[in-house]
Design an enzyme around this catalytic site. Structure first.
Site, PDB file in Angstrom:
ATOM      1  N   GLY A   2       0.826  -1.163  -0.006  1.00  0.00           N
ATOM      2  CA  GLY A   2      -0.053  -0.027   0.032  1.00  0.00           C
ATOM      3  C   GLY A   2       0.943   1.026   0.013  1.00  0.00           C
ATOM      4  O   GLY A   2       2.099   1.118  -0.204  1.00  0.00           O
TER       5      GLY A   2
ATOM      6  N   ILE B 160       1.735   3.601   2.403  1.00  0.00           N
ATOM      7  CA  ILE B 160       2.950   4.063   3.685  1.00  0.00           C
ATOM      8  C   ILE B 160       3.560   2.626   3.365  1.00  0.00           C
ATOM      9  O   ILE B 160       4.889   2.791   3.438  1.00  0.00           O
ATOM     10  CB  ILE B 160       2.239   4.064   4.990  1.00  0.00           C
TER      11      ILE B 160
ATOM     12  N   ASP C  87      -0.079  -8.877   1.539  1.00  0.00           N
ATOM     13  CA  ASP C  87      -0.965  -7.811   1.056  1.00  0.00           C
ATOM     14  C   ASP C  87      -2.062  -8.490  -0.090  1.00  0.00           C
ATOM     15  O   ASP C  87      -1.579  -9.328  -0.868  1.00  0.00           O
ATOM     16  CB  ASP C  87      -0.144  -6.584   0.280  1.00  0.00           C
TER      17      ASP C  87
ATOM     18  N   GLY D 161      -3.938  -2.456  -5.787  1.00  0.00           N
ATOM     19  CA  GLY D 161      -2.782  -2.688  -6.622  1.00  0.00           C
ATOM     20  C   GLY D 161      -1.468  -2.723  -5.895  1.00  0.00           C
ATOM     21  O   GLY D 161      -1.352  -2.691  -4.487  1.00  0.00           O
TER      22      GLY D 161
ATOM     23  N   TYR E 218     -13.974   3.229  11.889  1.00  0.00           N
ATOM     24  CA  TYR E 218     -12.337   3.065  11.423  1.00  0.00           C
ATOM     25  C   TYR E 218     -11.400   3.359  12.699  1.00  0.00           C
ATOM     26  O   TYR E 218     -10.520   2.860  13.287  1.00  0.00           O
ATOM     27  CB  TYR E 218     -11.836   3.883  10.318  1.00  0.00           C
TER      28      TYR E 218
END
Ligand code: UDP
Length: 308
Positions: free
Chosen positions: A13, A15, A34, A39, A145
């Site tokens: 990702g 970070i 991942d 992507g 979240y």
């Protein structure tokens, strides 16, 4: 940090991919886990130097095998982006909570004594009204979240007490940089400015954020990973408050764009997520490791545009 076997969840990702590149460069054996929801952001030349597993972090059996022999785990896999989280609150929490438990169990069953977790400045909710927030301040998470991230911080505290796994929770403040996608405001505004389209500022644009440059965030993360002991929480913040209107203007300036700024209503699903003011103190980080983020917003933006 060198010659370590390091597992990075979410390592492809935004970070995570920067962390992956840096840790490979430093001479470590990096293992990325991942599901490639967005992507693979790891640069091609780095991809050939890592071990990669397209595996869901919630899959404990797979994680237990992958983590065998690791010295350290960075748990950075998450579902994020206000629009996506607002549409999928339950899935967001499940990924956080189940993912953390799976990673924590994989660490303790394999005798891995260090875990670094990507939390969020979102846990502060509406707190940052008159001051930059420090880690000691009472938090006020408002979203699925942020609540799940806070739950995991507490979980990590108990993981240390019960299993002796040392950990750090990193409360990231609006990290930006190369390879970030347009779920977040900076890449979105850059895209609009480069296309000559209006920059869509939500509401009055007076809301503030503390934009922290990715390289600074990675440096801070690695310093903290080296020194992790017990359980601790650190802000990763630039300690500067910028309004979204300022941000839009700076982006127009650094891209020499002819775009206009357009004030529009935020999509309604964003209403519960909007925070009027958010900026953090990195004093605790600085005291611990003698480093804190300092890259000015316009400089960070210039670096992105030059390296793009
Ligand atoms: N924002 C905006 N226009 C956009 C996208 C975002 O004005 O097209 C604002 C948003 O209202 C918020 C800030 O930019 O105040 C940061 O949004 P982002 O989704 O990047 O991160 P947040 O801090 O809200 O999690």
């Amino acid at each position: 940090m060198k010659n370590q076997r390091i597992v990075i969840t979410g390592g492809a990702g935004f970070i995570g991919s920067h962390l992956t590149s840096t840790l490979v460069e430093m001479g470590n054996d990096v293992v990325v886990v991942d599901i490639l929801l967005r992507g693979n952001k790891i640069p091609k030349e780095v991809q050939s130097k890592i071990e990669f597993h397209q595996v869901d972090v919630c899959d404990f059996d797979a994680m237990a095998k992958i983590c065998k022999g690791a010295d350290l785990i960075f748990h950075f896999a998450a579902i994020l982006g206000v629009d996506i989280v607002a549409d999928n609150p339950i899935e967001t929490m499940e990924t956080e909570v189940n993912g953390m438990q799976s990673v924590a169990r994989a660490a303790s069953t394999n005798g891995i004594s260090k875990l670094i977790y990507a939390s969020t400045s979102g846990v502060y909710g509406h707190i940052a009204l008159e001051q930059s927030v420090s880690e000691e301040i009472l938090i006020d998470p408002r979203t699925s979240y942020a609540m799940a991230k806070r739950y995991n911080e507490i979980y990590l505290a108990s993981l240390f007490e019960e299993k002796g796994v040392h950990s750090v929770a990193l409360r990231f403040f609006n990290i930006y940089g190369l390879r970030q996608d347009n779920r977040m405001v900076i890449p979105r505004f850059i895209e609009q400015a480069l296309a000559g389209d209006p920059l869509t500022v939500y509401g009055t644009g007076e809301q503030t954020r503390d934009f922290t440059y990715i390289d600074d965030a990675i440096k801070a993360t690695i310093h903290l990973a080296k020194s992790a002991k017990g359980f601790e929480i650190y802000n990763i913040a630039n300690e500067k408050e910028a309004t979204i209107l300022d941000l839009a203007q700076i982006i127009i300036d650094v891209t020499s764009s002819a775009s206009e700024i357009k004030l529009i209503n935020a999509p309604s699903k964003r209403y519960d997520y909007e925070v009027g003011r958010r900026y953090g103190s990195s004093e605790k980080l600085d005291k611990k490791v003698g480093y804190k983020p300092t890259t000015e917003l316009d400089n960070g933006l210039r670096i992105i545009l030059t390296d793009n």
